[in-house]
Scaffold this active site. Structure first.
Site, PDB file in Angstrom:
ATOM      1  N   CYS A  76     -23.872 -10.822  23.946  1.00 50.80           N
ATOM      2  CA  CYS A  76     -24.545  -9.976  24.941  1.00 50.80           C
ATOM      3  C   CYS A  76     -23.710 -10.023  26.205  1.00 50.80           C
ATOM      4  O   CYS A  76     -23.642 -11.059  26.877  1.00 50.80           O
ATOM      5  CB  CYS A  76     -25.964 -10.470  25.209  1.00 50.80           C
ATOM      6  SG  CYS A  76     -26.844  -9.445  26.422  1.00 50.80           S
ATOM      7  N   CYS A 223     -25.904  -2.078  28.539  1.00 50.05           N
ATOM      8  CA  CYS A 223     -25.534  -2.966  27.434  1.00 50.05           C
ATOM      9  C   CYS A 223     -24.047  -3.248  27.557  1.00 50.05           C
ATOM     10  O   CYS A 223     -23.227  -2.325  27.425  1.00 50.05           O
ATOM     11  CB  CYS A 223     -25.861  -2.341  26.083  1.00 50.05           C
ATOM     12  SG  CYS A 223     -25.343  -3.342  24.667  1.00 50.05           S
TER      13      CYS A 223
END
Length: 292
Positions: A76, A223
């Site tokens: 992430c 993201c």
């Protein structure tokens, strides 16, 4: 074991938000249901991902990443920047190493709220994405979906930057309601480990506009790994150069796909929202107490 009075910090990178829990002392492990309860925006802390900091023998910290649905993922980008800033402040260091399930990342705290993370090298082989069947050219695979209005999205670029990503190139990212088909594409049989789904609009050879449906989280404001996957795929298909600005609903991420070693350098902001403690109750409930 009952988990009570767990300290957490709420952080975000461009609106992609996280509950960061520290398990380096107690060594607890969350179940999928517990992570999902913490992530619940009505009854929990509310976040896209739950990040658990653990001890590492290879780096300054191990970062475990649990999606809002409780599933665990290997990478992430926005959380890596947040953890880099958090641990960098603890160590009083501009350089932090972060171990993840897919390798060790180097983070550099730049100042002014910015953090740069070396995300390593991207993978383009169909087995590395992974895909369920061979695709000889992953710059545009044989995947298509017909939308309710009859339009067709097809031929996405795919890449793995710690997570599987599929990028559909469109002329206007705002002309599509990603919430209507993001989940169907995430779970398409061609992606045995599911995938993050992006719509990308190339504005010029240094700028790309992006909207993302994250695997296990749904639509998010930003993201980091999708920004990386989009940047390298844009360069790989000749749409941009190797240094680009990715514009997401939550803000801007800068990506450099370094020619010398093919490493991806991602630079973006981090923010601290609030902190507190939480207690996991029976039946999957969670009690949250925000610090004053």
């Amino acid at each position: 074991m009952a988990l009570s009075h767990i300290s957490f910090k709420k952080m975000n990178g461009l609106g992609n938000d996280f509950a960061v829990l520290d398990a380096r002392g107690d060594g607890f492990r969350l179940t999928a249901d517990e992570a999902s309860a913490i992530a619940n925006r009505e009854t929990g802390v509310g976040c896209d991902q739950v990040i658990v900091l653990e001890r590492s023998a290879r780096a300054d910290v191990f970062m475990r990443i649990l999606n809002a649905d409780g599933s665990e993922v290997g990478a992430c980008g926005n959380a890596s920047r947040c953890v880099g800033a958090l641990v960098g402040a603890e160590l009083e260091s501009e350089h932090v190493t972060i171990e993840t399930a897919v390798g060790v990342l180097d983070a550099r705290v730049e100042g002014d709220g910015l953090v740069t993370v070396d995300m390593g090298t991207p993978h383009f082989g169909w087995r590395d994405i992974p895909l369920a069947k061979e695709e000889r050219d992953t710059r545009a695979i044989s995947l298509a979906i017909t939308l309710p209005d009859g339009r067709v999205l097809e031929g996405p670029s795919v890449a793995n930057v710690g997570n599987p990503h599929a990028i559909f190139w469109v002329s206007d990212v705002n002309a599509y309601d990603l919430s209507l088909f993001g989940r169907a594409l995430e779970y398409d049989p061609i992606f045995p480990e599911r995938a993050n789904i992006s719509l990308a609009e190339v504005l010029d050879d240094r700028t790309v506009k992006l909207r993302v449906w994250e695997r296990g989280a749904g639509i998010t404001q930003a993201c980091g790994t999708a920004a990386c996957a989009t940047a390298v795929s844009a360069a790989r298909t000749g749409r941009t150069g190797r240094t680009v600005e990715i514009r997401l609903p939550g803000g801007v991420i800068g990506i450099e796909w370094r020619a010398a070693d093919d490493h991806i350098l991602m630079t973006g902001p981090v923010a601290h929202e609030f902190e507190g403690t939480l207690t996991l109750l029976s039946g999957g409930a969670v009690k949250v107490a925000r610090a004053s």
